[in-house]
Design an enzyme around this catalytic site. Structure first.
Site, PDB file in Angstrom:
ATOM      1  CD  GLU A  43      -2.818   1.877   2.076  1.00  0.00           C
ATOM      2  OE1 GLU A  43      -2.833   0.948   3.411  1.00  0.00           O
ATOM      3  OE2 GLU A  43      -3.165   2.775   1.735  1.00  0.00           O
ATOM      4  CG  ASP A 118      -1.362  13.830  -0.922  1.00  0.00           C
ATOM      5  OD1 ASP A 118      -2.665  14.156  -0.634  1.00  0.00           O
ATOM      6  OD2 ASP A 118      -0.505  13.313  -1.022  1.00  0.00           O
ATOM      7  CE  LYS A 122      -3.393  26.888  -5.888  1.00  0.00           C
ATOM      8  NZ  LYS A 122      -3.126  27.175  -5.181  1.00  0.00           N
ATOM      9  CG  ASP A 154     -11.441  12.952  -3.276  1.00  0.00           C
ATOM     10  OD1 ASP A 154     -11.000  12.013  -3.242  1.00  0.00           O
ATOM     11  OD2 ASP A 154     -11.640  14.285  -3.397  1.00  0.00           O
TER      12      ASP A 154
HETATM   13  C1  LIG Z   1      -4.534  11.913   1.252  1.00  0.00           C
HETATM   14  S1  LIG Z   1      -3.843  11.036   1.660  1.00  0.00           S
HETATM   15  C2  LIG Z   1      -4.898   9.459   2.061  1.00  0.00           C
HETATM   16  C3  LIG Z   1      -4.172   8.924   2.962  1.00  0.00           C
HETATM   17  C4  LIG Z   1      -4.536   7.096   2.913  1.00  0.00           C
HETATM   18  N1  LIG Z   1      -4.822   6.678   1.454  1.00  0.00           N
HETATM   19  C5  LIG Z   1      -6.559   7.410   2.785  1.00  0.00           C
HETATM   20  O1  LIG Z   1      -6.880   7.016   1.791  1.00  0.00           O
HETATM   21  O2  LIG Z   1      -7.661   7.500   4.287  1.00  0.00           O
HETATM   22  C6  LIG Z   1      -2.438  10.886   0.877  1.00  0.00           C
HETATM   23  C7  LIG Z   1      -1.172  10.044   1.935  1.00  0.00           C
HETATM   24  O3  LIG Z   1      -0.033   9.454   0.683  1.00  0.00           O
HETATM   25  C8  LIG Z   1       1.059   9.768   1.096  1.00  0.00           C
HETATM   26  N2  LIG Z   1       1.751  10.154  -0.026  1.00  0.00           N
HETATM   27  C9  LIG Z   1       1.859  11.501  -0.576  1.00  0.00           C
HETATM   28  N3  LIG Z   1       2.754  10.928  -1.611  1.00  0.00           N
HETATM   29  C10 LIG Z   1       3.732  10.303  -1.512  1.00  0.00           C
HETATM   30  C11 LIG Z   1       4.848   9.514  -1.392  1.00  0.00           C
HETATM   31  N4  LIG Z   1       5.226   9.597  -3.058  1.00  0.00           N
HETATM   32  N5  LIG Z   1       4.869   8.291  -1.586  1.00  0.00           N
HETATM   33  C12 LIG Z   1       4.420   8.394  -0.390  1.00  0.00           C
HETATM   34  N6  LIG Z   1       3.968   8.401   0.902  1.00  0.00           N
HETATM   35  C13 LIG Z   1       3.180   9.526  -0.070  1.00  0.00           C
HETATM   36  C14 LIG Z   1       0.622  11.422   2.682  1.00  0.00           C
HETATM   37  O4  LIG Z   1       1.895  11.604   2.703  1.00  0.00           O
HETATM   38  C15 LIG Z   1      -0.446  10.595   2.548  1.00  0.00           C
HETATM   39  O5  LIG Z   1      -0.353  10.573   4.296  1.00  0.00           O
END
Ligand SMILES: C[S@@+](CC[C@H](N)C(=O)[O-])C[C@H]1O[C@@H](n2cnc3c(N)ncnc32)[C@H](O)[C@@H]1O
Length: 216
Positions: A43, A118, A122, A154
């Site tokens: 994951e 994420d 933008k 989403d």
């Molecule tokens: C919007 S949150 C979603 C968290 C979780 N998957 C959920 O659905 O509740 C995105 C997560 O991905 C992590 N993340 C973003 N870019 C990443 C990357 N390049 N490598 C590892 N983790 C990353 C962020 O720190 C964050 O915890």
């Protein structure tokens, strides 16, 4: 009032580094906690970690890896794993793109899960998005034949971009075709972000692709 982050691990510490993996390999890092020769479940961006805990608890002899670049999230999850005594999960505090490329060997992953990456809404930030053609190619190569890539978002705009980039990867096949994605997956555990976005009434997009036997 801010709460102090607890740093002690109340049991075994299942955090590993990319250097550990490069030096020892995943089988040695999992040891006898999992069945030998079983492909990984990974994951990416596990956030609070509830989804990964569910996956790993449902298949205790299968090796699970959580990759997350928030050091705080990795620490919290390591504490949770130690308390639960789950032995089939390893956590890596790393950028997923680098980790997967450098220390996950081709044909070694059964499932990749990417939940609510994420969206970087933008336009000038789109290049920061995780799901780009180059990384999708790397993910596809790491899968075993018939292995799955699951992605949820989403965000409408990101969903369109994800659809474009996944459907353009010749070594992947859309399991849900002719639909590009579904709005719901029966029995699927919602993640923390999913619950938040659903409460706001945002539409969900769940993608599922599998690695083809022959690439074009
Ligand atoms: C919007 S949150 C979603 C968290 C979780 N998957 C959920 O659905 O509740 C995105 C997560 O991905 C992590 N993340 C973003 N870019 C990443 C990357 N390049 N490598 C590892 N983790 C990353 C962020 O720190 C964050 O915890």
């Amino acid at each position: 009032m801010s709460r102090t982050l607890k740093r002690d691990i109340p049991g075994e510490d299942w955090r590993v580094t990319a250097e550990d993996v490069a030096a020892k390999g995943w089988p040695a890092l999992f040891g006898d906690a999992v069945d030998p020769g079983v492909a990984l479940v990974i994951e990416i961006g596990f956030g609070r970690g509830e989804f990964l805990l569910d996956l790993a608890s449902a298949e205790p002899r299968v090796p699970h890896v959580g990759v997350e670049y928030s050091t705080k999230r990795v620490l919290k999850m390591a504490r949770r794993l130690a308390r639960l005594g789950l032995r089939n999960v390893r956590l890596v505090d790393a950028m997923a793109e680098t980790l997967v490329r450098d220390v996950v060997v081709p044909g070694s992953v059964r499932d990749f899960w990417i939940n609510f990456p994420d969206p970087w809404p933008k336009k000038r930030h789109h290049r920061r998005r995780l799901l780009q053609a180059g990384f999708v190619r790397v993910l596809a190569e790491r899968l075993v034949v018939e292995g799955r890539l699951h992605v949820a978002t989403d965000h409408e705009g990101y969903a369109e971009a994800i659809d474009a980039v996944l459907s353009a990867e010749p070594s992947l096949e859309n399991v849900l075709a002719p639909a590009p994605f579904v709005r719901d997956v029966p029995g699927r555990r919602p993640t923390a972000y999913e619950l938040e976005w659903r409460a706001e009434g945002r539409p969900m997009h769940f993608f599922e692709y599998r690695r083809r036997r022959f690439t074009g």
